[in-house]
Motif scaffolding. Sequence first.
Motif, PDB file in Angstrom:
ATOM      1  N   THR A 253       0.839  -1.193   0.000  1.00 40.72           N
ATOM      2  CA  THR A 253       0.000   0.000   0.000  1.00 40.72           C
ATOM      3  C   THR A 253       0.870   1.238   0.000  1.00 40.72           C
ATOM      4  O   THR A 253       2.091   1.184   0.206  1.00 40.72           O
ATOM      5  N   GLU A 254       0.239   2.378  -0.243  1.00 43.13           N
ATOM      6  CA  GLU A 254       0.954   3.642  -0.242  1.00 43.13           C
ATOM      7  C   GLU A 254       1.447   4.006   1.154  1.00 43.13           C
ATOM      8  O   GLU A 254       2.504   4.646   1.321  1.00 43.13           O
ATOM      9  N   ALA A 255       0.725   3.581   2.194  1.00 45.17           N
ATOM     10  CA  ALA A 255       1.143   3.873   3.566  1.00 45.17           C
ATOM     11  C   ALA A 255       2.448   3.151   3.892  1.00 45.17           C
ATOM     12  O   ALA A 255       3.357   3.722   4.517  1.00 45.17           O
ATOM     13  N   HIS A 256       2.578   1.904   3.457  1.00 50.75           N
ATOM     14  CA  HIS A 256       3.836   1.179   3.668  1.00 50.75           C
ATOM     15  C   HIS A 256       4.988   1.840   2.921  1.00 50.75           C
ATOM     16  O   HIS A 256       6.129   1.882   3.395  1.00 50.75           O
ATOM     17  N   ARG A 257       4.709   2.368   1.753  1.00 52.65           N
ATOM     18  CA  ARG A 257       5.741   3.030   0.958  1.00 52.65           C
ATOM     19  C   ARG A 257       6.262   4.289   1.674  1.00 52.65           C
ATOM     20  O   ARG A 257       7.480   4.500   1.781  1.00 52.65           O
ATOM     21  N   GLN A 258       5.337   5.097   2.185  1.00 49.54           N
ATOM     22  CA  GLN A 258       5.730   6.311   2.883  1.00 49.54           C
ATOM     23  C   GLN A 258       6.487   5.987   4.178  1.00 49.54           C
ATOM     24  O   GLN A 258       7.449   6.667   4.550  1.00 49.54           O
ATOM     25  N   ARG A 259       6.076   4.929   4.855  1.00 49.79           N
ATOM     26  CA  ARG A 259       6.747   4.541   6.083  1.00 49.79           C
ATOM     27  C   ARG A 259       8.188   4.093   5.804  1.00 49.79           C
ATOM     28  O   ARG A 259       9.128   4.424   6.540  1.00 49.79           O
ATOM     29  N   ALA A 260       8.418   3.360   4.725  1.00 54.07           N
ATOM     30  CA  ALA A 260       9.759   2.902   4.373  1.00 54.07           C
ATOM     31  C   ALA A 260      10.674   4.071   3.996  1.00 54.07           C
ATOM     32  O   ALA A 260      11.835   4.144   4.397  1.00 54.07           O
ATOM     33  N   PHE A 261      10.123   5.020   3.214  1.00 56.72           N
ATOM     34  CA  PHE A 261      10.934   6.186   2.850  1.00 56.72           C
ATOM     35  C   PHE A 261      11.265   7.053   4.073  1.00 56.72           C
ATOM     36  O   PHE A 261      12.342   7.648   4.168  1.00 56.72           O
ATOM     37  N   LYS A 262      10.346   7.127   5.024  1.00 58.70           N
ATOM     38  CA  LYS A 262      10.598   7.879   6.240  1.00 58.70           C
ATOM     39  C   LYS A 262      11.738   7.253   7.055  1.00 58.70           C
ATOM     40  O   LYS A 262      12.633   7.949   7.561  1.00 58.70           O
ATOM     41  N   ALA A 263      11.727   5.905   7.167  1.00 57.23           N
ATOM     42  CA  ALA A 263      12.809   5.227   7.878  1.00 57.23           C
ATOM     43  C   ALA A 263      14.140   5.406   7.160  1.00 57.23           C
ATOM     44  O   ALA A 263      15.197   5.564   7.780  1.00 57.23           O
ATOM     45  N   HIS A 264      14.102   5.426   5.818  1.00 60.69           N
ATOM     46  CA  HIS A 264      15.340   5.625   5.060  1.00 60.69           C
ATOM     47  C   HIS A 264      15.920   7.020   5.286  1.00 60.69           C
ATOM     48  O   HIS A 264      17.136   7.191   5.417  1.00 60.69           O
ATOM     49  N   ARG A 265      15.068   8.008   5.323  1.00 63.85           N
ATOM     50  CA  ARG A 265      15.546   9.370   5.566  1.00 63.85           C
ATOM     51  C   ARG A 265      16.122   9.535   6.973  1.00 63.85           C
ATOM     52  O   ARG A 265      17.079  10.281   7.176  1.00 63.85           O
ATOM     53  N   GLU A 266      15.544   8.823   7.963  1.00 65.87           N
ATOM     54  CA  GLU A 266      16.071   8.918   9.322  1.00 65.87           C
ATOM     55  C   GLU A 266      17.435   8.248   9.469  1.00 65.87           C
ATOM     56  O   GLU A 266      18.249   8.650  10.297  1.00 65.87           O
ATOM     57  N   GLU A 267      17.701   7.223   8.671  1.00 74.54           N
ATOM     58  CA  GLU A 267      18.963   6.479   8.775  1.00 74.54           C
ATOM     59  C   GLU A 267      20.030   6.985   7.813  1.00 74.54           C
ATOM     60  O   GLU A 267      21.125   6.436   7.769  1.00 74.54           O
ATOM     61  N   CYS A 268      19.761   8.003   7.033  1.00 75.38           N
ATOM     62  CA  CYS A 268      20.751   8.491   6.071  1.00 75.38           C
ATOM     63  C   CYS A 268      22.004   9.020   6.757  1.00 75.38           C
ATOM     64  O   CYS A 268      23.099   8.979   6.189  1.00 75.38           O
ATOM     65  N   ALA A 269      21.846   9.551   7.977  1.00 75.28           N
ATOM     66  CA  ALA A 269      22.993  10.179   8.649  1.00 75.28           C
ATOM     67  C   ALA A 269      24.073   9.184   9.042  1.00 75.28           C
ATOM     68  O   ALA A 269      25.238   9.554   9.180  1.00 75.28           O
ATOM     69  N   VAL A 270      23.715   7.905   9.227  1.00 73.47           N
ATOM     70  CA  VAL A 270      24.684   6.912   9.708  1.00 73.47           C
ATOM     71  C   VAL A 270      24.990   5.851   8.667  1.00 73.47           C
ATOM     72  O   VAL A 270      25.688   4.884   8.967  1.00 73.47           O
ATOM     73  N   ARG A 271      24.514   6.005   7.443  1.00 81.21           N
ATOM     74  CA  ARG A 271      24.809   5.023   6.397  1.00 81.21           C
ATOM     75  C   ARG A 271      25.892   5.542   5.465  1.00 81.21           C
ATOM     76  O   ARG A 271      26.106   6.748   5.338  1.00 81.21           O
ATOM     77  N   GLN A 272      26.569   4.639   4.801  1.00 78.81           N
ATOM     78  CA  GLN A 272      27.650   4.960   3.883  1.00 78.81           C
ATOM     79  C   GLN A 272      27.138   4.956   2.452  1.00 78.81           C
ATOM     80  O   GLN A 272      26.065   4.437   2.152  1.00 78.81           O
ATOM     81  N   GLY A 273      27.953   5.551   1.569  1.00 73.57           N
ATOM     82  CA  GLY A 273      27.612   5.554   0.148  1.00 73.57           C
ATOM     83  C   GLY A 273      27.074   6.887  -0.305  1.00 73.57           C
ATOM     84  O   GLY A 273      26.740   7.774   0.474  1.00 73.57           O
ATOM     85  N   THR A 274      26.997   7.049  -1.625  1.00 73.94           N
ATOM     86  CA  THR A 274      26.505   8.304  -2.204  1.00 73.94           C
ATOM     87  C   THR A 274      25.028   8.498  -1.904  1.00 73.94           C
ATOM     88  O   THR A 274      24.584   9.594  -1.552  1.00 73.94           O
ATOM     89  N   LEU A 275      24.243   7.442  -2.070  1.00 77.67           N
ATOM     90  CA  LEU A 275      22.802   7.517  -1.803  1.00 77.67           C
ATOM     91  C   LEU A 275      22.458   7.089  -0.378  1.00 77.67           C
ATOM     92  O   LEU A 275      21.273   6.924  -0.072  1.00 77.67           O
ATOM     93  N   ARG A 276      23.430   6.907   0.446  1.00 79.26           N
ATOM     94  CA  ARG A 276      23.227   6.519   1.862  1.00 79.26           C
ATOM     95  C   ARG A 276      22.410   5.234   1.952  1.00 79.26           C
ATOM     96  O   ARG A 276      21.480   5.106   2.737  1.00 79.26           O
ATOM     97  N   MET A 277      22.835   4.251   1.153  1.00 83.34           N
ATOM     98  CA  MET A 277      22.128   2.969   1.176  1.00 83.34           C
ATOM     99  C   MET A 277      23.058   1.820   1.544  1.00 83.34           C
ATOM    100  O   MET A 277      22.678   0.661   1.431  1.00 83.34           O
ATOM    101  N   GLY A 278      24.300   2.126   1.968  1.00 82.40           N
ATOM    102  CA  GLY A 278      25.257   1.075   2.278  1.00 82.40           C
ATOM    103  C   GLY A 278      25.217   0.674   3.734  1.00 82.40           C
ATOM    104  O   GLY A 278      24.186   0.816   4.438  1.00 82.40           O
ATOM    105  N   ASN A 279      26.362   0.149   4.252  1.00 80.92           N
ATOM    106  CA  ASN A 279      26.450  -0.304   5.635  1.00 80.92           C
ATOM    107  C   ASN A 279      26.475   0.890   6.582  1.00 80.92           C
ATOM    108  O   ASN A 279      26.716   2.036   6.188  1.00 80.92           O
ATOM    109  N   TYR A 280      26.261   0.596   7.849  1.00 80.39           N
ATOM    110  CA  TYR A 280      26.299   1.649   8.876  1.00 80.39           C
ATOM    111  C   TYR A 280      27.746   2.047   9.145  1.00 80.39           C
ATOM    112  O   TYR A 280      28.663   1.219   9.093  1.00 80.39           O
TER     113      TYR A 280
END
Length: 283
Positions: A253-280
């Motif tokens: 659903t769209e609600a699950h999609r928004q929830r996943a993107f929200k968690a990704h934005r919160e974890e961007c500060a501690v992730r590696q990589g250009t798009l902040r999608m790598g390891n912590y």
Amino acid sequence: MPEARNSCHDLTRWKKKPPVRRTVSQICPPPRRPLTVADIQPGMENERLGVVRDSMFQNPLIVKAELGKPRERSCSLPGINFNYGLYIQGQDGGVPEAIGHWNVFKQQPTCPHELSRDYIAMNRGAVKAGLVTARENFHYRQLNDIRISDQDDRRLKKEPPSLPPNMTFGIRARPSTPFFDLLQHRYQQLWVQEQKANQKAIKLEKKHKVILGKLYETRSSQLRKYKPPVKLDALWHMPHFQKVGPHLDTFPTEAHRQRAFKAHREECAVRQGTLRMGNYTHP
């Protein structure tokens, strides 16, 4: 007879022997005397060729230490019978001499007090005589040596200040610690009251403060503060891809999609990589 001899021999054997008294020289022997030519033997460290003198063995830079022996000193010392220290001539006689009579110390005659020189009077006289250079003043002081009399010297000295008879000298004792005030937090209460009084005084000062007239905004001040809005244009897309929907959608659903993107934005500060999608980055 043999039994009597044996008994006498046993008594002499078990008899307590007097302690052997040793001299100071035996307990603390003096340092070794410097070497001489007569003390040098073949094979020693200080054996030399050619002309040898006793003064050569008194130089600490030349003398070598013998194997298994302490280093010889270069200075010559007196013999064993020499007594170091100050020798006092005569004897005081001990206790009988002290009880029998009393030696009274005779006061030595004091030298007359030398009067201090009156430089003010000598300088005044030199100026009146027309002498101004240092050499002329020096000669004038040698010829006219004026001294301050005892009465004038006593007058110039400061007399001690008069003190009350019941005055106590020393440092006053520190007052006792107020334990009851400490246990009752008296100092904290006084500090709180002082802070409240300061706050009240500040409020009263603000109330009595003269309020100036109201300031009106002019057009120039408003234009200075005005920030024109910026219109955000939509991102450009190719025309033949604008109406094409996604081929894959992994979110139910769209609600699950928004929830996943929200968690990704919160974890961007501690992730590696250009798009902040790598390891912590933290362990």
